[in-house]
Enzyme design. Structure first.
Site, short mmCIF file in Angstrom:
data_model
loop_
_atom_site.label_atom_id
_atom_site.label_comp_id
_atom_site.label_asym_id
_atom_site.label_seq_id
_atom_site.Cartn_x
_atom_site.Cartn_y
_atom_site.Cartn_z
N HIS A 77 0.88 -1.14 -0.06
CA HIS A 77 0.00 -0.21 0.01
C HIS A 77 0.99 1.16 0.01
CE1 HIS A 77 0.44 0.82 4.23
NE2 HIS A 77 0.40 -0.38 4.60
N ASP A 79 -0.10 4.51 1.00
CA ASP A 79 -0.49 5.46 2.47
C ASP A 79 0.50 5.13 3.35
OD1 ASP A 79 -2.13 2.94 2.56
OD2 ASP A 79 -3.31 4.13 3.92
N GLU A 146 -4.71 1.91 2.71
CA GLU A 146 -4.95 0.69 3.56
C GLU A 146 -4.98 0.92 5.21
OE1 GLU A 146 -3.04 -2.51 6.12
OE2 GLU A 146 -2.46 -0.36 5.83
N GLU A 147 -4.54 2.16 5.43
CA GLU A 147 -4.38 2.26 6.91
C GLU A 147 -5.71 2.51 7.61
OE1 GLU A 147 -1.88 1.23 8.74
OE2 GLU A 147 0.25 1.57 7.61
N HIS A 460 3.64 2.86 13.13
CA HIS A 460 2.42 3.56 13.63
C HIS A 460 3.01 4.69 14.63
CE1 HIS A 460 -0.81 0.76 11.76
NE2 HIS A 460 0.40 1.08 10.94
#
Length: 488
Positions: A77, A79, A146-147, A460
């Site tokens: 992904h 993002d 995705e996130e 994250h």
């Protein structure tokens, strides 16, 4: 910084990763990075398309003599999670990531790095651009958003891709092959409150809880880190009966898939009780810090004077909100019976935010489980807690897990390749996080799927870093895997 990073091996992969760090790409702000990858494919002269949900697909023909191999989809992904330290000035929609080398790792200055999933995307770009690799037909799938909801995976249409094997590059431990993942669902909770006037003789204080490690709400939930939202309301609960402290606003945590590192709020209390309030909160915070001494050694509490707010959250809502947050399940709920060391079910009490204009307080939780019925039961528990407290409860964003297939042909192939290269068999695991494989496999049930990647720590969070040596191993493993894809 860039010259040092782009000189790392493999140079082509690191070149593209550095370029990705220069393009703002937080979830839901991916137009620039999608344009970049789309133009990248077109400039290579490869078949390139962008679908209606923002996925970029680039197709590369097989190298001569490899046309009879099964088609491979390289998937990652585009993002990234936008997290920064509170003292860091950074606009994720405009500013580049300040990546640098720190010993054996690449990390970023006060923000998330975006190695999740920028390294995987960069590897796919390097495969597409390389002219000296051997491989069968390649389709690179760069998914969108995705996130925050796996929107790209959800929106991918059947029949667009023709490959047989999906290599997902979104795992975070080199030497491990992932064959399953948890499903997830959001719990969205909302209180509506009435404003109350600030009584005479009151002063305002800002309560700030900072310095927690945070992290990925799937990968890092097993580490038993502190939750800034839980701590904030724990202190409020202890101080309220004796001081009558009132809540004017709260802003705790951020993204649903990030363990909350910080929580802030404006409190109002009688001027004569300020020192009592501070003493109560300091004492309770000291107890909490002792409980979390190993996992959160740097957590901090501050209570500082600030301007009086215009209004307060009504007292009944404050009490109900506090009790609901304290009662809400959080963290690991159950470990897996079938795979030792794997979290089966968890929940992250991700954010608590008041909105003065709308007179609402919104709470977001992300539930994960590899057992659908366990996830549903957890949702019922959260629903019960917040409905008893008078909140509105909604669930959204449910996505399926990925059931392991231990007889997977590509698993056997990759195990053999890894053992031949590195002298040991890679570990086969499932992950307590939401990989896109579960959704993609529902759309393309014929795919044989594996997820793997380099070693990334603290995704994250602003402590995110990727190990340099494992990026090289990940790349070499990918290259040899592509050379040894079975025939059709």
């Amino acid at each position: 910084m860039s010259k040092v990073i782009v000189d790392l091996e493999p140079k082509l992969l690191w070149k593209y990763f550095y370029q990705l760090t220069q393009i703002p790409r937080p979830s839901n702000h991916e137009e620039k990075v999608q344009e970049f990858v789309y133009n990248f494919g077109k400039e290579l002269g490869l078949e390139t398309l962008k679908d209606e949900v923002g996925n970029i697909i680039i197709k590369k023909p097989a190298t001569p003599g490899m046309e009879n191999r099964k088609g491979v989809i390289l998937q990652g992904h585009l993002d990234m999670v936008p997290q920064k330290n509170s003292d860091k000035e950074h606009d994720f929609t405009k500013d580049p990531i300040e990546a640098y080398i720190d010993g054996d790792w690449v990390t970023a200055n006060g923000t998330t790095l975006g190695a999740d999933n920028g390294i995987g995307a960069s590897a796919a770009m390097a495969v597409l651009a390389s002219d000296n690799l051997k491989h069968g037909p390649i389709e690179a799938l760069f998914t969108a958003t995705e996130e925050t909801g796996m929107d790209g995976a959800e929106g991918l249409k059947p029949g667009v891709l023709q490959g047989d094997i999906l290599l997902n590059t979104d795992s975070e431990d080199e030497g491990e092959l992932y064959v399953g993942c948890a499903g997830g669902e959001d719990a969205n909770l909302r209180f509506t409150y009435a404003e109350e006037n600030v009584p005479d003789g009151m002063v305002a204080l800002e309560l700030a809880i900072t310095g927690l490690k945070g992290g990925h709400s799937g990968m890092d939930i097993i580490l038993q880190r502190g939750n800034a939202n839980k701590l904030f309301f724990r202190l409020l609960q202890v101080a309220y009966p004796e001081t009558g402290v009132r809540l004017a606003s709260v802003n705790g945590g951020s993204l649903r898939n990030a363990i909350p590192r910080e929580a802030f709020g404006i409190l109002v209390v009688e001027e004569a009780k300020v020192e009592q309030l501070k003493a109560l909160m300091d004492a309770e915070f000291a107890l909490a810090k002792n409980e979390l001494a190993k996992t959160e050694p740097d957590m901090q509490l501050s209570l500082t004077s600030t301007d009086l707010p215009a209004e307060l959250i009504d007292e009944l809502t404050q009490v109900r909100l506090t009790q609901a947050i304290l009662a809400c399940p959080n963290g690991v709920i159950r470990m897996s019976d079938s795979m030792p060391g794997l979290v089966e079910t968890s929940v992250n009490l991700a954010s608590v935010k008041s909105e003065n204009e709308g007179k609402t307080i919104s709470i977001a939780c992300l539930m994960r489980s590899s057992v659908d019925s366990a996830k549903a039961d957890l949702g019922r528990s959260i629903d019960a807690v917040f409905r008893l407290a008078g909140a509105e409860v909604k669930f959204s964003g449910a996505y399926p897990g990925w059931q392991p297939n231990m007889d997977s042909p590509i698993l056997k192939t990759m195990q053999g390749i890894y053992e031949g290269k590195y002298g040991k068999i890679p570990q086969v695991k499932a992950i307590h996080a939401g990989l896109e494989c579960g959704i993609l496999g529902g759309t393309y049930p014929n795919w044989d799927m594996i997820s793997f990647g380099p070693t990334i720590r603290f995704p994250h969070s602003p402590d995110e870093k990727v190990n340099i040596e494992t990026v090289k191993k990940f790349w070499d493993f990918l290259v040899e895997t592509l050379e040894n894809i079975p025939t059709k």
